[in-house]
Write an enzyme that holds these catalytic residues in place. Structure first.
Site, short mmCIF file in Angstrom:
data_model
loop_
_atom_site.label_atom_id
_atom_site.label_comp_id
_atom_site.label_asym_id
_atom_site.label_seq_id
_atom_site.Cartn_x
_atom_site.Cartn_y
_atom_site.Cartn_z
N THR B 15 0.80 -1.23 0.00
CA THR B 15 0.00 0.00 0.00
C THR B 15 0.83 1.27 0.00
O THR B 15 0.30 2.36 -0.17
CB THR B 15 -0.95 0.02 1.23
OG1 THR B 15 -0.15 -0.16 2.40
CG2 THR B 15 -1.98 -1.08 1.13
N GLY B 16 2.13 1.17 0.19
CA GLY B 16 2.99 2.37 0.17
C GLY B 16 3.09 2.92 -1.25
O GLY B 16 2.63 2.31 -2.22
N LYS B 41 -3.83 -2.57 7.00
CA LYS B 41 -4.82 -2.38 5.94
C LYS B 41 -5.46 -3.70 5.50
O LYS B 41 -5.95 -3.82 4.38
CB LYS B 41 -4.15 -1.72 4.72
CG LYS B 41 -3.45 -0.39 5.00
CD LYS B 41 -4.25 0.79 4.47
CE LYS B 41 -3.67 2.12 4.88
NZ LYS B 41 -2.72 2.66 3.92
N THR B 95 15.04 -3.50 0.03
CA THR B 95 15.43 -2.44 0.95
C THR B 95 16.94 -2.28 1.10
O THR B 95 17.67 -3.26 1.25
CB THR B 95 14.82 -2.74 2.33
OG1 THR B 95 13.46 -3.12 2.15
CG2 THR B 95 14.92 -1.55 3.26
N GLU B 96 17.39 -1.00 1.12
CA GLU B 96 18.79 -0.67 1.40
C GLU B 96 18.89 -0.18 2.84
O GLU B 96 17.91 0.28 3.40
CB GLU B 96 19.23 0.44 0.42
CG GLU B 96 20.71 0.76 0.50
CD GLU B 96 21.15 1.78 -0.56
OE1 GLU B 96 20.30 2.32 -1.28
OE2 GLU B 96 22.36 2.05 -0.64
N GLU B 210 31.47 -5.72 -8.63
CA GLU B 210 32.10 -4.47 -8.23
C GLU B 210 33.10 -4.73 -7.12
O GLU B 210 33.16 -5.84 -6.58
CB GLU B 210 31.05 -3.43 -7.81
CG GLU B 210 30.17 -3.84 -6.64
CD GLU B 210 28.93 -2.95 -6.49
OE1 GLU B 210 28.34 -2.54 -7.51
OE2 GLU B 210 28.54 -2.69 -5.34
N HIS B 247 27.42 1.79 -2.46
CA HIS B 247 26.91 0.54 -1.90
C HIS B 247 27.67 0.20 -0.62
O HIS B 247 28.88 0.37 -0.57
CB HIS B 247 27.11 -0.63 -2.88
CG HIS B 247 26.11 -0.67 -3.99
ND1 HIS B 247 26.36 -1.30 -5.17
CD2 HIS B 247 24.85 -0.16 -4.09
CE1 HIS B 247 25.30 -1.18 -5.96
NE2 HIS B 247 24.38 -0.48 -5.33
#
Lengths: 374, 290
Positions: B15-16, B41, B95-96, B210, B247
């Site tokens: 819902t975000g 919700k 998520t970070e 990386e 990162h």
């Protein structure tokens, strides 16, 4: 975030691990007074760097006068690029043996790792090379934790004599301190066995997980902030990761990987990147302040704008860039490459508002920017 | 993990703002989103799918295979454990900035529960022509096109660029696996490489790595045993040591995690290491000629 020794040791003490009595001071006179109270002391430079001893930043002192002289010599010293502003004055105990103990986040096992070695004073990689039989490693299921039985298990076969139980106890307490403080690394090196018996943590290294800072409000302010240039600090205030380099081709891209890559290709094409600056993720609406930051570096002679939108919308980023250009009217050349989410709108906007056609490939844009900077 | 069109997907945090936006994109593309979760919700319909109080409730009702988390950092642990307890086969954590101790906790629970985790700090997974999970521009035809090359990436934006370069060169992707930019992640480069090696729809693999950590070195050891060709681009060769490059996982400490170490390990394993992502098309054309 790293912590200096004097800020890290209280975490051990709070977990019930003995640390020497001591005082952190900023002047030679204060060091002398501390030595008067503590007896024979050791005076240690407080900087977020290793090899302090080799650099002459750790000296014993007997009595106030010696302490004053030693502290005066250490204060102001340069160790690993850090000026010594503080020294830790600690009581000096007679040492029988030295061990190593640490707990850290271990990517290969995806969990905590407890390390112990009877080769104290040596870093753990060197100990593992020197005498692997004296190094122990235990991976931990973070849900179960690390108890006394686990500690005793990992120490089995090491000749710890009377100290075996005390060492196991220190490891359990060290693990608790690691867990309780969102540590990335919590290390005691050396962990000393004193002549009088008993274990004392003579040095301590603590790195707080940057993502854990928010839920560790009590300890986080005691950490050593990353050393930033003026522009880097301004970037941090704006919530942007900006890293200043010594080149002349400015780089603005979205996402860490793409930004590093843009720098790599600048170098590959014979140029020198002036910075790392990314506006990926939630920061993609920050293109305007980001470009302003970039342009306030007088060393920048040309700029590559390299956007490849996924989560970050290129139309929003390009709009921010154009707004900044309208306001600042810079004279340095700007070289664009734009692909991904919002590309069509972004390219149309560049044509309409700047009369600019972006390059098809990143390499072409970078080649042009490198040439313009020469 | 390769996500498939038939996989039933749950969106935790549906819902975000971002959850809503990307659920709509996923549904449009054909991802089989069967529901969402938000304890506050529960009972409503959002983006045309039912919202449950928990992943366990969603599993009890219509079931799901994979859950994707649009959840803020400090809420991830609870939401992920909910999905694991519910019996999710897969979990994609976008998520970070999740505390690493929470990540390790979730991964330990997932290992025991038999849940495969991708991320955290990933842009997600794409199987062109079938479905996508996360916030990747799967619907952009110039970037994602069904084909036979598997792509593994620690970075969303750079992975996107590599996919674009592949399409420009006339190739398509069998799967894009965004593994994430954190130091500790559920699916490592090597694990993703093993998955693509076993995948009959994949003829060759591109690793987008990386600086930082040792995942590329570890993957190189596996690549050496493969018959499918592998190419790699490693970002960060021009980055200074000792600084975190955006990162959390992208940092060279001493000589650990350096570009040189990764380049050497991959080259020795017979992986073709590219100077620029733009060379990926040429490298694949060369590798697949034989």
């Amino acid at each position: 975030m790293n912590f200096e020794e004097h800020a890290a040791k209280p975490l051990l003490a709070a977990a019930g691990i003995d640390v020497p009595r001591g005082r952190c001071v900023t002047t030679a006179d204060e060091a002398a007074r501390a030595a008067r109270d503590l007896g024979p002391v050791i005076i240690k430079a407080q900087v977020p760097a290793g090899k302090r001893g080799k650099a002459g930043g750790i000296r014993p002192a007997d009595g106030a006068d010696e302490a004053r002289t030693a502290a005066a010599a250490i204060l102001g010293m340069d160790i690993g690029g850090h000026r010594v502003e503080r020294v830790l004055v600690e009581e000096r105990a007679a040492i029988a043996r030295e061990y190593y103990a640490a707990v850290l986040n271990d990517p290969p096992s995806k969990g905590p790792l407890v390390l112990f070695s009877t080769l104290g004073g040596m870093d753990i990689e060197e100990a593992a090379r020197t005498d692997p039989a004296r190094v122990r490693r235990a991976t931990v299921d973070i849900r179960a934790g690390f108890d006394r039985a686990a500690a005793q298990g990992m120490l089995e076969g090491l000749d710890l004599g009377d100290e075996a139980a005390a060492v196991a106890d220190v490891l359990v307490r060290l693990y608790a301190a690691y867990r309780g403080n969102d540590a990335e690394l919590l290390e005691i090196n050396p962990l000393a066995v004193t002549e009088a018996g008993g274990l004392v943590a003579l040095d301590c290294k603590f790195a707080l997980d940057d993502s854990g800072v928010k839920r560790q409000p009590d300890i986080a302010p005691k950490g050593t902030p990353e050393r930033l240039t003026g522009l880097e600090a301004r970037g941090q205030e704006l919530g942007l990761r900006y890293i200043e380099l010594d080149g002349n081709v400015g780089v603005l891209a979205n996402g860490a990987g793409l930004t590093m890559t843009t720098m790599d290709v600048v170098r590959h094409r014979g140029g020198r990147p002036a910075n790392f600056l990314e506006i990926g993720g939630a920061a993609y609406t920050q293109a305007k302040p980001a470009l302003e930051l970039l342009l306030s570096n007088p060393g920048v002679k040309s700029i590559v704008i390299n956007f490849c939108g996924a989560f970050a919308r290129t139309d929003v980023m390009v709009e921010g860039v154009i707004d900044a250009l309208d306001e600042l009217e810079p004279t340095v050349g700007m070289f664009f490459c734009v692909h991904g989410t919002g590309e069509k709108e972004a390219v149309a906007m560049l044509k309409r508002r700047l009369g600019v056609e972006p390059f098809d490939t990143m390499d072409e844009a970078i080649q042009a920017a490198v040439e313009a900077a020469r | 993990m390769i996500v498939r069109g038939e996989d039933k997907v749950l969106v935790q945090g549906i819902t975000g703002k971002q959850g809503t936006f990307w659920t709509e994109r996923m549904l449009e593309y054909g991802t089989r989103v069967v529901g969402g979760a938000n304890p506050k919700k529960a009972g409503i319909t959002h983006c045309g799918v039912p919202v449950y109080a928990s992943a366990r409730e969603a599993m009890a009702d219509g079931g799901f295979d994979v859950s994707v988390l649009f959840i803020p950092p400090l809420g991830v642990r609870e939401a992920a454990l909910d999905a694991i307890e519910a019996g999710a086969k897969g979990l994609v954590i976008l998520t970070e900035h999740i505390p690493v101790h929470d990540v390790m906790y979730v991964l330990a629970a997932a290992r025991e529960g038999g849940t495969r985790v991708v991320g955290p700090n990933t842009a997600g997974l794409v199987t062109p022509g079938e479905c996508f999970i996360g916030f990747m521009p799967a619907f952009t035809g110039s970037i994602f096109h069904a084909g036979r090359i598997g792509v593994i990436s620690r970075s969303g934006s750079l992975g996107t660029l590599v996919c674009l370069n592949l399409v420009q060169a006339g190739f398509g992707q069998s799967a894009f696996i965004g593994i994430g930019g954190d130091p500790i992640i559920g699916t490592t480069t090597r694990e993703a490489l093993e998955t693509l090696d076993r995948d009959p729809g994949t003829d060759a693999v591109v690793i987008v790595g990386e600086i930082g950590g040792s995942m590329e070195e570890d993957a190189a050891a596996y690549a050496a045993t493969m018959t499918k060709p592998v190419a790699a681009f490693i970002a960060g060769g021009a980055s200074p040591a000792g600084r975190r490059m955006g990162h959390a996982g992208a940092i060279v400490i001493g000589d650990k995690g350096s570009y040189a170490s990764k380049h050497a390990a991959l080259s020795e394993a017979g992986v073709s290491v590219l100077d620029t992502p733009s060379d990926v098309g040429k490298a694949m054309a060369r590798a697949l000629q034989h």
